[in-house]
Scaffold this motif. Sequence first.
Motif, PDB file in Angstrom:
ATOM      1  N   SER A   1      65.014 -58.862  15.215  1.00 51.92           N
ATOM      2  CA  SER A   1      65.792 -59.462  16.297  1.00 51.92           C
ATOM      3  C   SER A   1      65.607 -58.706  17.611  1.00 51.92           C
ATOM      4  CB  SER A   1      67.273 -59.512  15.925  1.00 51.92           C
ATOM      5  OG  SER A   1      67.433 -60.291  14.765  1.00 51.92           O
ATOM      6  N   MET A   2      64.878 -57.603  17.557  1.00 52.43           N
ATOM      7  CA  MET A   2      64.558 -56.860  18.781  1.00 52.43           C
ATOM      8  C   MET A   2      63.068 -56.939  19.104  1.00 52.43           C
ATOM      9  SD  MET A   2      67.014 -53.774  17.645  1.00 52.43           S
ATOM     10  CE  MET A   2      66.294 -52.495  18.651  1.00 52.43           C
ATOM     11  N   ASP A   3      62.350 -57.824  18.399  1.00 51.91           N
ATOM     12  CA  ASP A   3      60.918 -57.999  18.683  1.00 51.91           C
ATOM     13  C   ASP A   3      60.764 -58.975  19.840  1.00 51.91           C
ATOM     14  OD1 ASP A   3      60.441 -56.310  16.599  1.00 51.91           O
ATOM     15  OD2 ASP A   3      59.750 -57.858  15.207  1.00 51.91           O
TER      16      ASP A   3
ATOM     17  N   GLY B   1      76.819 -51.422  15.646  1.00 49.96           N
ATOM     18  CA  GLY B   1      76.228 -51.955  14.410  1.00 49.96           C
ATOM     19  C   GLY B   1      76.037 -53.452  14.591  1.00 49.96           C
ATOM     20  N   THR B   2      74.770 -53.879  14.786  1.00 51.98           N
ATOM     21  CA  THR B   2      74.552 -55.272  15.181  1.00 51.98           C
ATOM     22  C   THR B   2      74.326 -56.224  14.009  1.00 51.98           C
ATOM     23  OG1 THR B   2      72.240 -54.720  15.639  1.00 51.98           O
ATOM     24  CG2 THR B   2      73.753 -54.744  17.512  1.00 51.98           C
ATOM     25  N   ALA B   3      74.023 -55.698  12.832  1.00 48.39           N
ATOM     26  CA  ALA B   3      73.872 -56.590  11.669  1.00 48.39           C
ATOM     27  C   ALA B   3      74.350 -55.881  10.411  1.00 48.39           C
ATOM     28  CB  ALA B   3      72.422 -57.033  11.496  1.00 48.39           C
ATOM     29  N   HIS B   4      74.837 -56.670   9.459  1.00 50.19           N
ATOM     30  CA  HIS B   4      75.222 -56.163   8.149  1.00 50.19           C
ATOM     31  C   HIS B   4      73.936 -55.814   7.384  1.00 50.19           C
ATOM     32  CE1 HIS B   4      76.827 -56.230   4.070  1.00 50.19           C
ATOM     33  NE2 HIS B   4      78.050 -56.264   4.572  1.00 50.19           N
TER      34      HIS B   4
ATOM     35  N   PRO C   1      68.321 -52.160   9.733  1.00 48.47           N
ATOM     36  CA  PRO C   1      67.311 -51.497  10.572  1.00 48.47           C
ATOM     37  C   PRO C   1      67.620 -51.512  12.076  1.00 48.47           C
ATOM     38  CG  PRO C   1      66.271 -52.993   8.990  1.00 48.47           C
ATOM     39  CD  PRO C   1      67.737 -53.204   8.877  1.00 48.47           C
ATOM     40  N   HIS C   2      68.244 -52.580  12.585  1.00 48.02           N
ATOM     41  CA  HIS C   2      68.566 -52.616  14.025  1.00 48.02           C
ATOM     42  C   HIS C   2      69.543 -51.503  14.373  1.00 48.02           C
ATOM     43  CE1 HIS C   2      67.333 -56.618  12.754  1.00 48.02           C
ATOM     44  NE2 HIS C   2      66.889 -56.820  13.981  1.00 48.02           N
ATOM     45  N   THR C   3      70.581 -51.384  13.551  1.00 49.58           N
ATOM     46  CA  THR C   3      71.601 -50.365  13.792  1.00 49.58           C
ATOM     47  C   THR C   3      71.002 -48.965  13.636  1.00 49.58           C
ATOM     48  OG1 THR C   3      73.179 -51.953  12.889  1.00 49.58           O
ATOM     49  CG2 THR C   3      73.941 -49.681  13.127  1.00 49.58           C
TER      50      THR C   3
ATOM     51  N   VAL D   1      72.945 -48.742  22.059  1.00 46.31           N
ATOM     52  CA  VAL D   1      72.895 -50.184  21.838  1.00 46.31           C
ATOM     53  C   VAL D   1      71.494 -50.648  21.422  1.00 46.31           C
ATOM     54  CG1 VAL D   1      73.464 -52.416  22.848  1.00 46.31           C
ATOM     55  CG2 VAL D   1      74.588 -50.357  23.713  1.00 46.31           C
ATOM     56  N   PRO D   2      71.339 -51.121  20.170  1.00 51.75           N
ATOM     57  CA  PRO D   2      70.052 -51.695  19.754  1.00 51.75           C
ATOM     58  C   PRO D   2      69.779 -52.938  20.604  1.00 51.75           C
ATOM     59  CG  PRO D   2      71.539 -51.387  17.870  1.00 51.75           C
ATOM     60  CD  PRO D   2      72.358 -51.189  19.107  1.00 51.75           C
ATOM     61  N   THR D   3      68.691 -52.920  21.353  1.00 55.48           N
ATOM     62  CA  THR D   3      68.548 -53.889  22.438  1.00 55.48           C
ATOM     63  C   THR D   3      67.321 -54.775  22.297  1.00 55.48           C
ATOM     64  OG1 THR D   3      69.666 -52.333  23.896  1.00 55.48           O
ATOM     65  CG2 THR D   3      68.446 -54.078  24.963  1.00 55.48           C
ATOM     66  N   GLY D   4      67.514 -56.074  22.557  1.00 61.24           N
ATOM     67  CA  GLY D   4      66.423 -57.029  22.561  1.00 61.24           C
ATOM     68  C   GLY D   4      66.396 -57.765  23.885  1.00 61.24           C
ATOM     69  N   ASN D   5      67.296 -58.740  24.023  1.00 69.03           N
ATOM     70  CA  ASN D   5      67.378 -59.518  25.253  1.00 69.03           C
ATOM     71  C   ASN D   5      68.272 -58.894  26.320  1.00 69.03           C
ATOM     72  OD1 ASN D   5      65.991 -61.815  26.049  1.00 69.03           O
ATOM     73  ND2 ASN D   5      66.772 -62.965  24.304  1.00 69.03           N
ATOM     74  N   PHE D   6      68.846 -57.727  26.032  1.00 72.65           N
ATOM     75  CA  PHE D   6      69.639 -56.963  26.997  1.00 72.65           C
ATOM     76  C   PHE D   6      71.032 -57.547  27.240  1.00 72.65           C
ATOM     77  CE2 PHE D   6      70.340 -54.517  30.972  1.00 72.65           C
ATOM     78  CZ  PHE D   6      69.742 -53.321  30.635  1.00 72.65           C
ATOM     79  N   GLY D   7      71.421 -58.570  26.454  1.00 75.59           N
ATOM     80  CA  GLY D   7      72.735 -59.175  26.665  1.00 75.59           C
ATOM     81  C   GLY D   7      73.854 -58.234  26.242  1.00 75.59           C
ATOM     82  N   ASN D   8      73.653 -57.582  25.110  1.00 75.01           N
ATOM     83  CA  ASN D   8      74.681 -56.710  24.578  1.00 75.01           C
ATOM     84  C   ASN D   8      74.942 -55.536  25.525  1.00 75.01           C
ATOM     85  OD1 ASN D   8      76.494 -55.570  22.829  1.00 75.01           O
ATOM     86  ND2 ASN D   8      75.063 -55.319  21.129  1.00 75.01           N
ATOM     87  N   VAL D   9      73.893 -54.832  25.906  1.00 77.16           N
ATOM     88  CA  VAL D   9      74.111 -53.642  26.741  1.00 77.16           C
ATOM     89  C   VAL D   9      74.553 -54.030  28.159  1.00 77.16           C
ATOM     90  CG1 VAL D   9      71.708 -53.263  27.461  1.00 77.16           C
ATOM     91  CG2 VAL D   9      73.241 -51.316  27.265  1.00 77.16           C
TER      92      VAL D   9
HETATM   93  C1  LIG Z   1      70.255 -60.253  18.850  1.00 76.31           C
HETATM   94  C2  LIG Z   1      70.253 -58.957  18.132  1.00 76.31           C
HETATM   95  C3  LIG Z   1      69.982 -57.743  18.799  1.00 76.31           C
HETATM   96  C4  LIG Z   1      69.626 -57.688  20.266  1.00 76.31           C
HETATM   97  O1  LIG Z   1      70.711 -57.987  21.111  1.00 76.31           O
HETATM   98  P1  LIG Z   1      70.483 -58.305  22.652  1.00 76.31           P
HETATM   99  O2  LIG Z   1      71.787 -58.745  23.177  1.00 76.31           O
HETATM  100  O3  LIG Z   1      69.459 -59.433  22.662  1.00 76.31           O
HETATM  101  O4  LIG Z   1      69.964 -57.101  23.308  1.00 76.31           O
HETATM  102  C5  LIG Z   1      70.051 -56.573  18.074  1.00 76.31           C
HETATM  103  N1  LIG Z   1      70.322 -56.566  16.748  1.00 76.31           N
HETATM  104  C6  LIG Z   1      70.566 -57.717  16.070  1.00 76.31           C
HETATM  105  C7  LIG Z   1      70.841 -57.655  14.611  1.00 76.31           C
HETATM  106  C8  LIG Z   1      70.556 -58.947  16.735  1.00 76.31           C
HETATM  107  O5  LIG Z   1      70.815 -60.092  16.058  1.00 76.31           O
END
Ligand SMILES: *Cc1c(COP(=O)(O)O)cnc(C)c1O
Length: 469
Positions: free
Chosen positions: A310-312, A412-415, A388-390, A255-263
């Motif tokens: 989006s993960m910065d 895959g979090t973004a196109h 790049p996130h994916t 899971v590409p992670t930023g705010n940890f909501g997804n994982v």
């Molecule tokens: C928001 C976002 C993330 C991070 O997701 P979190 O739930 O914040 O961990 C990863 N990739 C993309 C493209 C996003 O928009």
Amino acid sequence: MSLTYVSTRGEAPELGFADVLLAGLARDGGLYVPSSWPSITVGDLDRFASMPYADVAAEVMWPFVEGSIDREAFASMVTDTYATFDADEVIPLTDLGDGIWLAELFHGPTLAFKDVALQLVGRLFDHELTRRGEKVTVVGATSGDTGSAAIEALRDRESAEVFILHPAGRVSDVQRRQMTTVAASNVHNIAVEGTFDDCQDLVKALFADDGFRDTRNLSAVNSINWARVMAQIVYYVTTTTRLGGGAGRPVAFSVPTGNFGNVFAGYGAQRMGTPISQFVVASNRNDILTQFLTTGTMTIGEVHPTSSPSMDIQVSSNLERLLFEIFGRDGAAVADLMARFRSEGTVSVEAGRLDLLAEHWSAARVDDERTAATIATLYDERGVLLDPHTAVGLAAAREMRADPAVPMVVLGTAHPAKFPAAVEAASGVHPQLPDRLADLFDRTERFVTAPNDYLTVRTMIESTLDGAR
Ligand SMILES: *Cc1c(COP(=O)(O)O)cnc(C)c1O
């Protein structure tokens, strides 16, 4: 029987779903979590394997909302939500070889996974506000993805006026146009002459301005809202049933992670009974989470810009929900930990606490160079373009995979067309926008520019609201 929600800091009142939806953050500064996890049985998993996504979604989420919303109204909001996705399966799976799969979460209106949750949250917000006869002013700051997903979720809804602040000249053309070309009279874009942090500070100042907050009924659709986590649980369930063939066979997720909501949503799915054998938390150079999960220490540093913006993120707000679980749901202990983190900028948890995660959790950091190489190699080998996130997720999956016999799903979090410059630089290929957005660059933009000045921005919002009502 309806589920209640408790705060991770243990001091806020227990609330039902509708109140948690509108409250966002708990009054003690904590985050709401369900007082217990509903369960999904192996029989359910078998049944889900042959059901449409929206039907599984309505069933998986029902225990979380029961008692707050009528069942038929809820099911129809869920159906409408996933009808906005332009893939029949909603979340298609692509074979990347070696038992690694790509779950494409980016077929919603704004091409990022945030739509999976926000398209539903917008409908839930509108439903509950209309029922209460209330209207809100939603304000938010964005560096790109969240702003456009929030705008698409709330456009044309009578219960909300939406103001999104973005840093002028500092979001990509695709991201800006996804926000500024939305022709809805309740959507207002403000380009602030400053940075993303300046935008965030302005939004915080609006919320801290009691007179303004209360008279204008301010609200946010931020990443700590429980309803967003709830909606994200569903694709862990559906993906596992498809790849595990029902029958409770395990699947792993990167899971590409930023705010940890997804994982954290994945953790929820696992607690409910979905057989998930491994979570790989994938970070870019901003690796506070990887450090925490591997050493038990979390230290705030500065944010480094990367090709996966989006993960910065330095502080991953949803981690608090997992901390609450590993501290045995001791709200006082979590409140103490978060207070120390705020004041000292660093905090450690005893090794024993992390043992609870050792069996299922791993983490890896992937820098921009490896991200670009991952995009290039996958395109050469299989003709699949990743954003790049994916790609961070795929590189981390390969590095940390615990059992090659278990299917590994990269979320895959973004196109790729959402981040065309980075994708083209890595692969030499310019990713195409889907047909429905092909004319994005011909559409008319609407936004106002504001100096980075609190009173000017507040006055702009007030006069727009006075004109709108
Ligand atoms: C928001 C976002 C993330 C991070 O997701 P979190 O739930 O914040 O961990 C990863 N990739 C993309 C493209 C996003 O928009």
